[in-house]
Enzyme design. Structure first.
Site, PDB file in Angstrom:
ATOM      1  N   HIS A  82       0.820  -1.213   0.000  1.00  0.00           N
ATOM      2  CA  HIS A  82       0.000   0.000   0.000  1.00  0.00           C
ATOM      3  C   HIS A  82       0.855   1.265   0.000  1.00  0.00           C
ATOM      4  CE1 HIS A  82      -3.104  -2.944   1.270  1.00  0.00           C
ATOM      5  NE2 HIS A  82      -3.876  -2.181   0.524  1.00  0.00           N
ATOM      6  N   ASN A  83       1.615   1.394  -1.025  1.00  0.00           N
ATOM      7  CA  ASN A  83       2.526   2.531  -1.122  1.00  0.00           C
ATOM      8  C   ASN A  83       2.101   3.451  -2.273  1.00  0.00           C
ATOM      9  OD1 ASN A  83       3.422   1.182  -3.508  1.00  0.00           O
ATOM     10  ND2 ASN A  83       4.697  -0.125  -2.221  1.00  0.00           N
ATOM     11  N   PHE A  84       2.936   4.414  -2.530  1.00  0.00           N
ATOM     12  CA  PHE A  84       2.601   5.377  -3.581  1.00  0.00           C
ATOM     13  C   PHE A  84       2.415   4.709  -4.944  1.00  0.00           C
ATOM     14  CE2 PHE A  84       4.369   7.971  -7.059  1.00  0.00           C
ATOM     15  CZ  PHE A  84       3.324   8.890  -7.171  1.00  0.00           C
ATOM     16  N   ARG A  85       3.207   3.692  -5.190  1.00  0.00           N
ATOM     17  CA  ARG A  85       3.110   3.037  -6.494  1.00  0.00           C
ATOM     18  C   ARG A  85       1.768   2.340  -6.667  1.00  0.00           C
ATOM     19  NH1 ARG A  85       7.699   2.602  -9.756  1.00  0.00           N
ATOM     20  NH2 ARG A  85       9.028   4.289  -9.048  1.00  0.00           N
ATOM     21  N   HIS A  86       1.228   1.814  -5.572  1.00  0.00           N
ATOM     22  CA  HIS A  86      -0.109   1.212  -5.645  1.00  0.00           C
ATOM     23  C   HIS A  86      -1.114   2.325  -5.984  1.00  0.00           C
ATOM     24  CE1 HIS A  86      -3.862  -0.796  -4.655  1.00  0.00           C
ATOM     25  NE2 HIS A  86      -4.085   0.044  -3.649  1.00  0.00           N
ATOM     26  N   HIS A  98      -6.769   7.365  -2.083  1.00  0.00           N
ATOM     27  CA  HIS A  98      -7.548   6.289  -1.456  1.00  0.00           C
ATOM     28  C   HIS A  98      -6.828   5.441  -0.402  1.00  0.00           C
ATOM     29  CE1 HIS A  98      -5.579   3.230  -3.895  1.00  0.00           C
ATOM     30  NE2 HIS A  98      -6.237   2.319  -3.209  1.00  0.00           N
ATOM     31  N   ASP A  99      -5.497   5.433  -0.406  1.00  0.00           N
ATOM     32  CA  ASP A  99      -4.778   4.641   0.612  1.00  0.00           C
ATOM     33  C   ASP A  99      -3.753   5.501   1.349  1.00  0.00           C
ATOM     34  OD1 ASP A  99      -5.891   2.092   0.681  1.00  0.00           O
ATOM     35  OD2 ASP A  99      -4.784   1.401  -1.073  1.00  0.00           O
ATOM     36  N   ASP A 137      -8.966  -0.384  -7.835  1.00  0.00           N
ATOM     37  CA  ASP A 137      -8.209  -0.706  -6.633  1.00  0.00           C
ATOM     38  C   ASP A 137      -7.695  -2.143  -6.626  1.00  0.00           C
ATOM     39  OD1 ASP A 137      -7.104  -0.288  -4.157  1.00  0.00           O
ATOM     40  OD2 ASP A 137      -8.964  -0.597  -3.037  1.00  0.00           O
ATOM     41  N   GLN A 194      -5.105 -16.567  -4.876  1.00  0.00           N
ATOM     42  CA  GLN A 194      -5.656 -15.924  -6.064  1.00  0.00           C
ATOM     43  C   GLN A 194      -6.931 -16.592  -6.535  1.00  0.00           C
ATOM     44  OE1 GLN A 194      -4.271 -13.357  -5.239  1.00  0.00           O
ATOM     45  NE2 GLN A 194      -3.988 -12.536  -7.297  1.00  0.00           N
TER      46      GLN A 194
HETATM   47  N1  LIG Z   1      -5.587 -12.076  -2.489  1.00  0.00           N
HETATM   48  C1  LIG Z   1      -5.601 -10.912  -3.170  1.00  0.00           C
HETATM   49  N2  LIG Z   1      -6.087  -9.794  -2.582  1.00  0.00           N
HETATM   50  C2  LIG Z   1      -6.055  -8.655  -3.310  1.00  0.00           C
HETATM   51  C3  LIG Z   1      -5.549  -8.566  -4.605  1.00  0.00           C
HETATM   52  N3  LIG Z   1      -5.663  -7.290  -5.036  1.00  0.00           N
HETATM   53  C4  LIG Z   1      -6.218  -6.611  -4.049  1.00  0.00           C
HETATM   54  N4  LIG Z   1      -6.452  -7.413  -3.005  1.00  0.00           N
HETATM   55  C5  LIG Z   1      -7.055  -7.064  -1.731  1.00  0.00           C
HETATM   56  O1  LIG Z   1      -8.002  -6.052  -1.910  1.00  0.00           O
HETATM   57  C6  LIG Z   1      -7.733  -4.966  -1.027  1.00  0.00           C
HETATM   58  C7  LIG Z   1      -8.036  -3.679  -1.727  1.00  0.00           C
HETATM   59  O2  LIG Z   1      -8.151  -2.620  -0.861  1.00  0.00           O
HETATM   60  P1  LIG Z   1      -7.051  -1.484  -0.623  1.00  0.00           P
HETATM   61  O3  LIG Z   1      -7.780  -0.181  -0.788  1.00  0.00           O
HETATM   62  O4  LIG Z   1      -6.526  -1.692   0.777  1.00  0.00           O
HETATM   63  O5  LIG Z   1      -5.965  -1.609  -1.620  1.00  0.00           O
HETATM   64  C8  LIG Z   1      -6.251  -5.078  -0.715  1.00  0.00           C
HETATM   65  O6  LIG Z   1      -5.898  -4.570   0.544  1.00  0.00           O
HETATM   66  C9  LIG Z   1      -6.004  -6.553  -0.767  1.00  0.00           C
HETATM   67  O7  LIG Z   1      -6.204  -7.123   0.508  1.00  0.00           O
HETATM   68  C10 LIG Z   1      -5.046  -9.760  -5.183  1.00  0.00           C
HETATM   69  O8  LIG Z   1      -4.596  -9.785  -6.317  1.00  0.00           O
HETATM   70  N5  LIG Z   1      -5.088 -10.888  -4.433  1.00  0.00           N
HETATM   71 ZN   LIG Z   2      -5.803   0.382  -2.602  1.00  0.00          ZN
END
Ligand SMILES: Nc1nc2c(ncn2[C@@H]2O[C@H](COP(=O)(O)O)[C@@H](O)[C@H]2O)c(=O)[nH]1
Ligand SMILES: [Zn+2]
Length: 799
Positions: free
Chosen positions: A55-59, A95-96, A205, A256
């Site tokens: 959950h960093n800037f790149r995300h 958003h994060d 997201d 997944q």
């Molecule tokens: N198992 C997986 N979980 C995933 C994947 N991509 C996203 N996520 C989950 O969704 C939330 C999205 O919310 P965020 O605003 O916190 O980003 C994220 O935290 C993950 O837990 C995935 O490919 N596989």
């Molecule tokens: Zn996110």
């Protein structure tokens, strides 16, 4: 395009791309958004992302980029209008914000500051939103300052709605409501548009799996790294272990399979139903990804069965019942290899798989058994023993819903059935490990920490983000100049001559190292500049983007001067939005070409529980602290120093002399951020308008910089020196009066008071200059440039 891979791009380039997205949709001109304000906003958002694995800037960038791609491909503005798009892009960016790397389930179970502050209701999303509006409070960053208060209210509602929609605990609620309106969607119905926007940001997201495998997989690795870090912390702290994050419960493919199959795809398919243009673009790639992971999961199961039959055979040979565990003489590895990448790699189907995968640096996804209880329900109700081959666990949505005590209704939806949800949290049956509160307290003491001092904001907001090391107002321009200079210096020629980029060239925008990161095989992936010619061609296109953006958008003297001197008047008149757009797409085109809980006993029990809860809470805060400062706590409760996950290290880039110099600049800017943060902590207090007259503390006025900043009393006390000044006759303090100044502010440091005046607030303001450049640097590093202090104290203090 969804195939875009941000990996090879520098942070500053990504910021520039974000800026470009706004420009591309003409949002700046349509809504009178000042370009410098936009840059400041983007930079401030950037600084408020943490260096956590996922959950960093790149995300944040990827989510925004996906929103951008979707919007372009479905002509979103025609459906929802420009303002909604502006809300969506801004929401994606925010958003994060300040995500700590531990999700809501952890926040709630660990009773963190955030969970307490937001009463367990989407604590993280509420925090992201709150940080966003703190950033926007600053005029210099307020991209919405030209809107009327009524319009701003609408925008604010929209952003809050979008960001809160990203809480996975609300996934089913939102999806169900959305599905209900698909057949009757009406773009003129605000409630429908609101739901569409919520789904759009949700899709963006969680869209990594819609990207090519070579782009998606590294993101999965980062996510699992963050998941495992959280589940390890939960085990250590005696919290319920989040099953889908448990390294003993999940494997990459099992994770997944359940996420894509049960969460992601249904959402994407629903959106595809409303916007068919998205089927080929993002829905089909997600179906392919699910297919891929299902086959991988099947193959993994097969491998497990084979392994079991070998164990059975060996057990038979040793007269050991096959249902029992083989004794130690039977040297058959249990699980270490069953999901190892090496094994996966040898799976025959894989060779035929269209999704090639990387194998290095993969988190250890070895499976195991572990019965975890969440809210009285054994996860075995949902998750089968991984050894059985069905290592599926409850999805994030299910666990999030169970963890959340309250259910939030979707606002402004179509009036379609609000759903009621089962399973409010009944109480916890938490697995408590051997850690008691005194041990935890000792740990904190060992860390020389005061538990009460560890509020979330202090170590979250006050953390030093190892980010771009330059000041925001100039950095983009500066970057454009550097880029241009490189080109002018004939860097491309040097690369050509040597065909080997050495240390001196690491500053190169597309260094060889960066180019190596570009080695992609997917046909959908973004460009791999495999030759110097291609590199040069990208550099040239980059130059054009910056050059044209400069001409149209960068109304900055430095850039103007540079351009004048470097181009010697030979500017191109090709800066129209369309032309810039063409240039950007020309890069994309080229990229495509190249690849991509009455009796005393009871009381005692209650006390124990209370202490355990306290301990957990302290531990949680303590761990948040250690995470922030780059320490990690191992199972023996020792502090281990570790390297921070800096953006640079994660992207394996070395620091150049230019960057070191910029780091110093970045520190000055960071000091200013700290001052602003002291404000943020008063978040539970009534909002006081930011005007000088109401401000408490010390005002630091920059000289030579047209900046003004405030510092808390605490911050200034460490720097101030009391001297006596006769307020009535307004005489100037002489340097001799400063002789007892503690170092480094010695009298000799002050050469002259050029100005001395009382302000309207009864403060005394003084300008001073410093003799010693070194001292000046010290002070500049500690605060913000050459400064004077204004104070309401009778006994004014000057620094
Ligand atoms: N198992 C997986 N979980 C995933 C994947 N991509 C996203 N996520 C989950 O969704 C939330 C999205 O919310 P965020 O605003 O916190 O980003 C994220 O935290 C993950 O837990 C995935 O490919 N596989
Ligand atoms: Zn996110």
């Amino acid at each position: 395009m969804p195939s875009f891979d941000a990996t090879p791009w520098e942070d500053e380039e990504l910021l520039l791309l974000l800026q470009t997205m706004f420009l591309e949709f003409d949002l700046c001109s349509k809504f009178a958004i000042d370009i410098n304000t936009l840059r400041n906003f983007l930079y401030e958002a950037y600084k408020n992302y943490n260096d956590v694995p996922f959950h960093n800037f790149r995300h944040c960038f990827c989510v925004t980029q996906m929103m951008y791609s979707i919007s372009r491909n479905v002509n979103i503005t025609e459906k929802i209008g420009d303002l909604e798009l502006l809300i969506l892009l801004t929401s994606c960016i925010c958003h994060d914000l300040d995500h700590p790397g531990y999700n809501n389930i952890y926040q709630i179970n660990a009773k963190t500051e955030l969970a307490i502050r937001y009463n367990d209701i989407s604590p993280l999303e509420n925090h992201h939103c709150s940080v966003a509006f703190r950033i926007l409070e600053n005029e210099e960053c307020n991209i919405f300052k030209c809107f009327s208060s009524e319009e701003f209210k609408q925008i604010r509602e929209g952003i809050i709605r979008c960001i809160l929609a990203t809480d996975m605990a609300r996934h089913n609620e939102i999806l169900t409501n959305f599905k209900d309106i698909i057949p009757i969607f009406d773009a003129n119905d605000k409630s429908h548009v609101n739901l569409l926007c919520m789904v759009l940001i949700k899709v963006s997201d969680i869209s990594n799996e819609a990207r090519p495998m070579d782009v998606a997989e590294p993101w999965l690795d980062k996510l699992l790294l963050e998941f495992f870090k959280q589940s390890d912390a939960e085990k250590l702290e005696g919290l319920p272990v989040t099953p889908f994050m448990d390294r003993e419960k999940i494997t990459k493919p099992s994770s997944q399979c359940s996420f894509i199959g049960l969460v992601l795809l249904p959402l994407f398919e629903a959106l595809g139903e409303l916007l068919p243009e998205l089927i080929n673009l993002i829905v089909q790639p997600v179906r392919d990804a699910l297919d891929y992971y299902r086959r991988l999961n099947e193959a993994t199961k097969e491998e497990r069965l084979q392994r079991k039959s070998i164990v059975a055979e060996l057990a038979e040979q040793n007269n050991t019942p096959s249902s029992q565990s083989p004794d130690s003489s039977i040297a058959v590895p249990k699980s270490s290899s069953n999901t190892s990448v090496k094994i996966k790699k040898s799976l025959s189907f894989q060779q035929n798989s269209s999704r090639s995968r990387s194998t290095d640096d993969e988190p250890d996804l070895s499976s195991g058994s572990g019965n975890v209880l969440i809210d009285g329900q054994s996860l075995d109700d949902v998750a089968e023993d991984p050894e059985s081959g069905e290592s599926e666990t409850a999805t994030e949505v299910e666990v999030s819903e169970k963890t959340l005590k309250f259910k939030i209704s979707t606002e402004s939806t179509s009036g379609t059935g609000r759903k009621s949800y089962p399973g409010s949290r009944k109480g916890s049956r938490e697995k408590v490990q051997n850690l008691n509160s005194s041990e935890l307290t000792r740990m904190i003491q060992r860390g020389k920490l005061r538990a009460g001092a560890l509020s979330f904001d202090q170590h979250c907001l006050g953390s030093s983000n190892k980010k771009l090391s330059f000041d925001p107002p100039e950095f983009l321009d500066e970057y454009a100049i550097i880029l241009k200079k490189k080109l002018e210096d004939g860097l491309a020629n040097q690369c050509d001559e040597d065909d080997d980029i050495d240390d001196n060239h690491q500053d190169c925008v597309l260094s060889k190292e960066t180019l190596n990161l570009n080695k992609r095989n997917s046909e959908h992936s973004v460009k791999i500049p495999s030759s110097i010619d291609e590199t040069r061609s990208i550099l040239k296109c980059s130059e054009k983007i910056y050059s044209n953006n400069e001409k149209l958008q960068m109304n900055n003297t430095k850039v103007q001067e540079h351009r004048l001197s470097s181009e010697n008047g030979a500017s191109e008149d090709n800066g129209s939005p369309q032309k810039i757009s063409d240039k950007i797409y020309s890069i994309n085109d080229q990229s495509d070409k190249c690849s991509d809980v009455g009796s005393s006993a009871k009381e005692e029990k209650e006390n124990i529980t209370l202490n355990e809860n306290k301990a957990r809470s302290i531990f949680a805060r303590f761990r948040q602290f250690t995470d922030r400062f780059g320490f990690s706590v191992d199972k023996d409760s020792r502090l281990k120093s570790s390297k921070n996950n800096s953006v640079k290290s994660s992207s394996a880039r070395s620091s150049t002399p230019t960057k070191s110099k910029k780091k110093l600049e970045g520190m000055k800017s960071y000091c200013k951020s700290l001052e602003e943060m002291s404000d943020r902590r008063a978040s539970t207090l009534p909002k006081i308008k930011k005007s000088g007259t109401h401000k408490k503390g010390w005002k630091l006025l920059g000289l030579g910089k047209e900046k003004e900043c405030w510092a808390s009393d605490a911050a200034v006390d460490t720097l101030t020196v009391a001297i006596s000044v006769d307020k009535d006759n307004q005489s100037l303090a002489s340097t001799s009066q400063l002789s007892d100044c503690p170092s480094p502010k010695k009298a000799t440091d002050i050469r002259q008071f050029s100005k001395y005046q009382h302000t309207d607030e009864g403060k005394i303001q003084m300008d001073c200059k410093f003799v010693s450049n070194q001292k000046m640097n010290d002070l500049q590093n500690a605060t913000e440039g050459p400064f004077v202090v204004a104070t309401s104290d009778k006994d004014p203090k000057f620094i």
